[in-house]
Design an enzyme around this catalytic site. Structure first.
Site, PDB file in Angstrom:
ATOM      1  N   SER A 102       0.976  -1.404   0.201  1.00 36.28           N
ATOM      2  CA  SER A 102      -0.048  -0.085   0.049  1.00 36.28           C
ATOM      3  C   SER A 102       0.786   1.189  -0.025  1.00 36.28           C
ATOM      4  O   SER A 102       0.454   2.531  -0.208  1.00 36.28           O
ATOM      5  CB  SER A 102      -0.919   0.028   1.254  1.00 36.28           C
ATOM      6  OG  SER A 102      -2.109  -0.767   0.975  1.00 36.28           O
ATOM      7  N   LYS A 115       0.634   3.469  -2.939  1.00 39.14           N
ATOM      8  CA  LYS A 115      -0.480   4.114  -3.340  1.00 39.14           C
ATOM      9  C   LYS A 115      -0.071   5.771  -3.244  1.00 39.14           C
ATOM     10  O   LYS A 115      -0.811   6.490  -3.809  1.00 39.14           O
ATOM     11  CB  LYS A 115      -1.805   4.019  -2.223  1.00 39.14           C
ATOM     12  CG  LYS A 115      -2.496   2.587  -2.377  1.00 39.14           C
ATOM     13  CD  LYS A 115      -3.030   2.131  -1.175  1.00 39.14           C
ATOM     14  CE  LYS A 115      -3.834   0.660  -1.296  1.00 39.14           C
ATOM     15  NZ  LYS A 115      -4.744   0.167  -0.114  1.00 39.14           N
ATOM     16  N   TYR A 147      -2.718  -2.525 -10.471  1.00 35.01           N
ATOM     17  CA  TYR A 147      -2.597  -2.497  -9.091  1.00 35.01           C
ATOM     18  C   TYR A 147      -1.940  -3.537  -8.343  1.00 35.01           C
ATOM     19  O   TYR A 147      -0.978  -3.375  -7.549  1.00 35.01           O
ATOM     20  CB  TYR A 147      -4.315  -2.649  -8.586  1.00 35.01           C
ATOM     21  CG  TYR A 147      -4.291  -2.544  -7.131  1.00 35.01           C
ATOM     22  CD1 TYR A 147      -4.068  -1.335  -6.445  1.00 35.01           C
ATOM     23  CD2 TYR A 147      -4.301  -3.692  -6.173  1.00 35.01           C
ATOM     24  CE1 TYR A 147      -4.032  -1.311  -4.893  1.00 35.01           C
ATOM     25  CE2 TYR A 147      -4.652  -3.651  -4.906  1.00 35.01           C
ATOM     26  CZ  TYR A 147      -4.482  -2.539  -4.150  1.00 35.01           C
ATOM     27  OH  TYR A 147      -4.483  -2.470  -2.931  1.00 35.01           O
ATOM     28  N   TYR A 206      -4.412   3.780   7.832  1.00 33.03           N
ATOM     29  CA  TYR A 206      -5.855   3.197   7.651  1.00 33.03           C
ATOM     30  C   TYR A 206      -6.363   3.743   8.934  1.00 33.03           C
ATOM     31  O   TYR A 206      -6.535   4.978   9.425  1.00 33.03           O
ATOM     32  CB  TYR A 206      -5.729   1.612   7.899  1.00 33.03           C
ATOM     33  CG  TYR A 206      -4.901   1.249   6.607  1.00 33.03           C
ATOM     34  CD1 TYR A 206      -5.421   1.802   5.347  1.00 33.03           C
ATOM     35  CD2 TYR A 206      -3.674   0.591   6.781  1.00 33.03           C
ATOM     36  CE1 TYR A 206      -4.714   1.413   4.405  1.00 33.03           C
ATOM     37  CE2 TYR A 206      -2.949   0.160   5.853  1.00 33.03           C
ATOM     38  CZ  TYR A 206      -3.579   0.581   4.262  1.00 33.03           C
ATOM     39  OH  TYR A 206      -2.674   0.175   3.417  1.00 33.03           O
ATOM     40  N   VAL A 219       1.428  -3.727   3.962  1.00 34.40           N
ATOM     41  CA  VAL A 219       1.183  -4.780   4.620  1.00 34.40           C
ATOM     42  C   VAL A 219       2.610  -5.806   4.643  1.00 34.40           C
ATOM     43  O   VAL A 219       2.539  -6.929   5.171  1.00 34.40           O
ATOM     44  CB  VAL A 219      -0.151  -5.874   4.058  1.00 34.40           C
ATOM     45  CG1 VAL A 219      -1.194  -5.398   4.756  1.00 34.40           C
ATOM     46  CG2 VAL A 219      -0.068  -6.251   2.685  1.00 34.40           C
TER      47      VAL A 219
HETATM   48  N1  GLN Z   1      -1.838  -5.609  -1.875  1.00 37.21           N
HETATM   49  C1  GLN Z   1      -2.325  -5.532  -0.764  1.00 37.21           C
HETATM   50  C2  GLN Z   1      -3.825  -5.551  -0.970  1.00 37.21           C
HETATM   51  O1  GLN Z   1      -4.186  -5.072  -1.791  1.00 37.21           O
HETATM   52  C3  GLN Z   1      -1.923  -3.930  -0.042  1.00 37.21           C
HETATM   53  C4  GLN Z   1      -2.599  -3.899   1.283  1.00 37.21           C
HETATM   54  C5  GLN Z   1      -1.941  -3.174   2.078  1.00 37.21           C
HETATM   55  O2  GLN Z   1      -0.760  -2.901   1.911  1.00 37.21           O
HETATM   56  N2  GLN Z   1      -2.480  -2.645   3.168  1.00 37.21           N
HETATM   57  O3  GLN Z   1      -4.643  -6.174  -0.130  1.00 37.21           O
END
Ligand code: GLN
Length: 299
Positions: free
Chosen positions: A61, A64, A181, A233, A251
C-alpha cells in the site's frame, strides 16, 4: 546519529514477538519477523541506516502515495478528487462497505484502484521507472512471485474493482486495472529506497541527491496531507497523535514517513497489528520522533 538509530532498532527488536506477518498474500508469509531496519535521509541527501538495510520487501500500500502523486501531476487535483474523496474512514483498507460511488480516500484499496485506473494507459514500466527515480536506484524491480501470489489468491480486490466498474468510477478494463494495481504493490525495494522516496516528499519534490525535480510542490503537499489523514488506515488518528509524522504503511511491514523540510524515513518490521500496520515500524517512528523532536505539530 547512527548510534541513536541502532539504539531505537534494538528497542523495537524487543517487540519481535508481537503481531503477525501477513498471510492473506501467501508469498508474504515467509518473511522473518526479526529482520528489521531503519533508514533516515536528510534533505541534503545524507543517509543513515541501522539493521537489515538490504532486506527487501514489496511496496504494497505504500505504492498508493506514488500512484496518487502521478495522477495528481497528470490530471490535477480537481479531477482526481472528483473521483475519490479525502476523508479518513474507520474501516479496514479492503472495505467494500464505506462508500457509494466515490471511495472515501486514495489510501483504501477502492480509492487506490480508481487512481490506478487513471494511470493504466501509461505502461507499468513508466511507473516503475518513476519509482526508480524517486528512490535514486535504477535496479528496483517487480517481485514476480509476490505479484503472482496476490493475483492468484485475491477475491476481495476483484470484488472492489468490479463494484467500482458497476458504479462507473472505473471506466477502464477491470482486469487491466487490477493487473496494474497488483504490480504497483509488488515493486520490491528496501528501507534505504524508502528513505530516498520519502526525502523527495520532504524536500518539496526535488530529489536531495540527484537534484532532479520529480514532484510539483502542490502534489507533494496534497500527498503528505493525505498520509497524515489516512496513511495508517483506521489507526491514522492515533498514530498521528502518538508520532506526529505523516506516514504510509504497507502489509509487507514497511512504513514510509515524511518530516517536511527535514527527513525522509523508511522503517521495516514484518509483524503487523490488526490494522495491517508494522508494530515495530510504528514503534521505531514513535521513538525517533520523540528522540529527535520530529513531531510536526511541535516546534
Ligand atoms: N496488495 C495489498 C492488498 O491489496 C495491499 C494492502 C496493504 O498494503 N495494506 O490487499
Amino acid at each position: 546519529m547512527r548510534e541513536k538509530l541502532i539504539e531505537i532498532l534494538n528497542q523495537a527488536q524487543k517487540m519481535e514477538y508481537l503481531g503477525n506477518v501477513a498471510t492473506y498474500i501467501p508469498e508474504l508469509s515467509h518473511k522473518n519477523k526479526n529482520r528489521m531496519a531503519l533508514a533516515l535521509m536528510d534533505t541534503k541527501g545524507n543517509l543513515t541506516v541501522a539493521g537489515e538495510a538490504k532486506e527487501s520487501f514489496t511496496l504494497q500500500s505504500m505504492s498508493k502515495i506514488i500512484t496518487l502523486t502521478r495522477a495528481l501531476m497528470r490530471y490535477g487535483e480537481d479531477f482526481v478528487f472528483s473521483r475519490v474523496g479525502v476523508e479518513s474512514v474507520d474501516l479496514p483498507f479492503n472495505t467494500l462497505k464505506s462508500f457509494t460511488i466515490k471511495p472515501n480516500n486514495p489510501m483504501i484499496n477502492a480509492g487506490a484502484m480508481v487512481i490506478s485506473s487513471l494511470l493504466v494507459e501509461e505502461s507499468f514500466e513508466t511507473l516503475l521507472d518513476y519509482v526508480r527515480k524517486l528512490a535514486g536506484n535504477p535496479t528496483i524491480r517487480l517481485n514476480e512471485t509476490v505479484y503472482k501470489s496476490e493475483k492468484s489468491t485475491s477475491y476481495r480486490n476483484p470484488a472492489i474493482a468490479y463494484y467500482l466498474k458497476d458504479l462507473n468510477n472505473i471506466t477502464t478494463d477491470v482486469e487491466e486495472t487490477l493487473e496494474y494495481y497488483y504490480r504497483q504493490c509488488s515493486i520490491e525495494l528496501n528501507v534505504c529506497d524508502l528513505a530516498n522516496i520519502a526525502a523527495v516528499y520532504a524536500n518539496n519534490g526535488i530529489h536531495p541527491v540527484t537534484k532532479e525535480p520529480l514532484i510539483d510542490l502542490r502534489s507533494a503537499e496534497i500527498v503528505k496531507t493525505l498520509m497524515a489523514v489516512c496513511g495508517m488506515y483506521d489507526e491514522s488518528g492515533n498514530f498521528l497523535m502518538r508520532v506526529g509524522i505523516p506516514a504510509k504503511s504497507g502489509v509487507s511491514g514497511g512504513i514510509l514517513a515524511v518530516v517536511p523540510g527535514r527527513y525522509g524515513i523508511g522503517v521495516y518490521g514484518p509483524g503487523l497489528d490488526e490494522n495491517g500496520n508494522s508494530i515495530a515500524g510504528a514503534k521505531m517512528l514513535e521513538l525517533l520522533s520523540s528522540e529527535m523532536k520530529l513531531n510536526i505539530f511541535s516546534y
